[in-house]
Design an enzyme around this catalytic site. Structure first.
Site, PDB file in Angstrom:
ATOM      1  CG  ASN A   9      -4.096  -1.295 -11.215  1.00 58.05           C
ATOM      2  OD1 ASN A   9      -4.754  -1.063 -10.003  1.00 58.05           O
ATOM      3  ND2 ASN A   9      -3.717  -0.120 -11.983  1.00 58.05           N
ATOM      4  CD1 TRP A  10      -8.362  -6.287  -9.921  1.00 55.85           C
ATOM      5  CD2 TRP A  10      -9.315  -6.615  -8.172  1.00 55.85           C
ATOM      6  NE1 TRP A  10      -8.741  -7.602  -9.992  1.00 55.85           N
ATOM      7  CE2 TRP A  10      -9.158  -8.121  -8.760  1.00 55.85           C
ATOM      8  CE3 TRP A  10      -9.580  -6.470  -6.707  1.00 55.85           C
ATOM      9  CZ2 TRP A  10      -9.700  -9.049  -8.214  1.00 55.85           C
ATOM     10  CZ3 TRP A  10     -10.159  -7.655  -6.095  1.00 55.85           C
ATOM     11  CH2 TRP A  10      -9.911  -8.971  -6.509  1.00 55.85           C
ATOM     12  CE  LYS A  11      -6.134   0.855 -14.511  1.00 62.24           C
ATOM     13  NZ  LYS A  11      -6.053   1.296 -15.722  1.00 62.24           N
ATOM     14  CG  HIS A  98      -1.496   3.819 -13.070  1.00 58.53           C
ATOM     15  ND1 HIS A  98      -2.094   4.385 -13.928  1.00 58.53           N
ATOM     16  CD2 HIS A  98      -1.343   2.177 -13.319  1.00 58.53           C
ATOM     17  CE1 HIS A  98      -2.832   3.440 -14.516  1.00 58.53           C
ATOM     18  NE2 HIS A  98      -2.160   2.209 -14.320  1.00 58.53           N
ATOM     19  CD  GLU A 100      -5.789   4.732 -14.715  1.00 57.94           C
ATOM     20  OE1 GLU A 100      -5.802   4.154 -13.447  1.00 57.94           O
ATOM     21  OE2 GLU A 100      -5.930   4.044 -16.001  1.00 57.94           O
ATOM     22  CD  GLU A 168       0.359   0.500 -16.923  1.00 61.37           C
ATOM     23  OE1 GLU A 168      -0.324  -0.492 -16.992  1.00 61.37           O
ATOM     24  OE2 GLU A 168       0.120   1.515 -16.140  1.00 61.37           O
ATOM     25  N   GLY A 174      -6.454   0.979 -21.155  1.00 63.19           N
ATOM     26  CA  GLY A 174      -7.766   1.224 -21.041  1.00 63.19           C
ATOM     27  C   GLY A 174      -8.603   1.303 -22.453  1.00 63.19           C
ATOM     28  CB  SER A 211      -5.135  -2.592 -24.525  1.00 71.29           C
ATOM     29  OG  SER A 211      -5.683  -1.305 -24.028  1.00 71.29           O
ATOM     30  N   GLY A 232      -5.036  -4.188 -16.351  1.00 73.65           N
ATOM     31  CA  GLY A 232      -6.231  -3.557 -15.663  1.00 73.65           C
ATOM     32  C   GLY A 232      -7.451  -4.190 -16.251  1.00 73.65           C
ATOM     33  N   GLY A 233      -8.140  -3.845 -17.186  1.00 72.95           N
ATOM     34  CA  GLY A 233      -9.520  -4.304 -17.413  1.00 72.95           C
ATOM     35  C   GLY A 233      -9.633  -5.822 -17.185  1.00 72.95           C
TER      36      GLY A 233
HETATM   37  P1  13P Z   1      -5.714  -1.967 -19.255  1.00 73.20           P
HETATM   38  O1  13P Z   1      -5.296  -3.333 -18.998  1.00 73.20           O
HETATM   39  O2  13P Z   1      -7.261  -1.751 -18.771  1.00 73.20           O
HETATM   40  O3  13P Z   1      -5.467  -1.320 -20.269  1.00 73.20           O
HETATM   41  O4  13P Z   1      -5.265  -1.109 -18.021  1.00 73.20           O
HETATM   42  C1  13P Z   1      -3.689  -1.088 -17.955  1.00 73.20           C
HETATM   43  C2  13P Z   1      -3.234  -0.482 -16.743  1.00 73.20           C
HETATM   44  O5  13P Z   1      -3.240   0.734 -16.530  1.00 73.20           O
HETATM   45  C3  13P Z   1      -2.804  -1.357 -15.423  1.00 73.20           C
HETATM   46  O6  13P Z   1      -2.346  -0.490 -14.549  1.00 73.20           O
END
Ligand code: 13P
Length: 258
Positions: A9-11, A98, A100, A168, A174, A211, A232-233
């Site tokens: 997930n590149w956000k 998600h 966010e 999650e 993050g 994470s 994510g990251g």
């Molecule tokens: P991180 O892997 O950066 O913690 O993000 C997780 C995430 O929100 C994937 O959708």
């Protein structure tokens, strides 16, 4: 053994040049991977979907993912993107709810249930995200919160085995603070129970996100009932992403059994 999934997930990261260069480095390295029990999704920003789709060239192993879609089929909703539009350009899976989006866009369960339906109607796979806040966990409400998220967001859904869940915990996203293995195991088995009791299915994949990185991925994927990861990251860097793909590939047989 159940099918495994890994989603990057590149956000709201990467320009088109960065996105294209990432894929050009990643794709040749995936050639050697056993594709039989494994589906990989990359979920870039909406604007990059057609370009990334062209690079994937119809691959069923690595598919296009979207980070969201609108809950109505079409209409006067300025700035929005429908499930039909995503299906049209070859998207195979869509993240729904998600944290966010739940936090910043105030998406609630009723809205998310409609989104899940739209995605299924168009033949794509919804990845319903759930997870408690730090406050919920400290108050001992984590199970109740996750149960409510799942039950209300899947309200009225008949094709449950076409859905996947991504657990999650908000406090792990993050932050570099991955959930410990006991927490992951306990919540995944709890979600499995909810799906069994409410829908009579043991075949809904449950992914972990928060994470996840090359150092901890293998241990996480070897937890019972973990069918893969939502990354994510670490999905923004080719080398890290490949290492996580490899960790999932090395998941012990039977780990994800019912
Ligand atoms: P991180 O892997 O950066 O913690 O993000 C997780 C995430 O929100 C994937 O959708």
């Amino acid at each position: 053994m159940d099918k495994k999934y890994l989603i990057g997930n590149w956000k709201m990261y990467k320009t088109i040049q960065e996105a294209t260069s990432f894929m050009q480095h990643l794709l040749p390295q995936l050639e050697a991977i056993d594709r039989s029990s494994f589906t990989l999704f990359i979920a870039p920003a909406f604007v990059h979907l057609p370009a990334i789709g062209a690079l994937l060239n119809g691959s069923t192993f690595m598919q296009l993912g979207a980070q969201n879609c609108h809950h109505e089929p079409e209409g006067a909703f300025t700035g929005e993107v429908s499930a039909a539009m995503l299906a049209d350009i070859g998207v195979g899976g869509v993240l729904i709810g998600h944290s966010e989006r739940r936090i910043y866009q105030k998406e609630d369960h009723r809205l998310l249930a409609k989104k899940v339906k739209r995605v299924l109607e168009k033949g794509m796979q919804p990845f319903l995200c759930c997870g408690e806040s730090l406050e919920d966990r400290r108050n001992g409400r984590h199970k109740a919160v996750v149960q409510q998220q799942i039950q209300e967001s899947l309200d009225g859904i008949k094709e449950i085995e076409k859905v996947a869940i991504a657990y999650e915990p908000v406090w792990a996203i993050g932050t570099g603070e991955v959930a410990c293995l006991e927490v992951i195991e306990a919540m995944h088995s709890f979600i499995k129970e909810i799906l069994w009791h409410q829908y009579g299915s043991k075949n809904v994949p449950i992914l972990y996100g928060g994470s996840c990185n090359p150092q901890n991925a293998k241990a996480i994927f070897n937890c019972p009932n973990v069918a893969g990861g939502l990354i994510g990251g670490a999905s923004l860097r080719v080398d890290d992403f490949i290492k996580i793909v490899t960790a999932l590939l090395e998941q012990k047989d039977g780990t994800n059994c019912n």
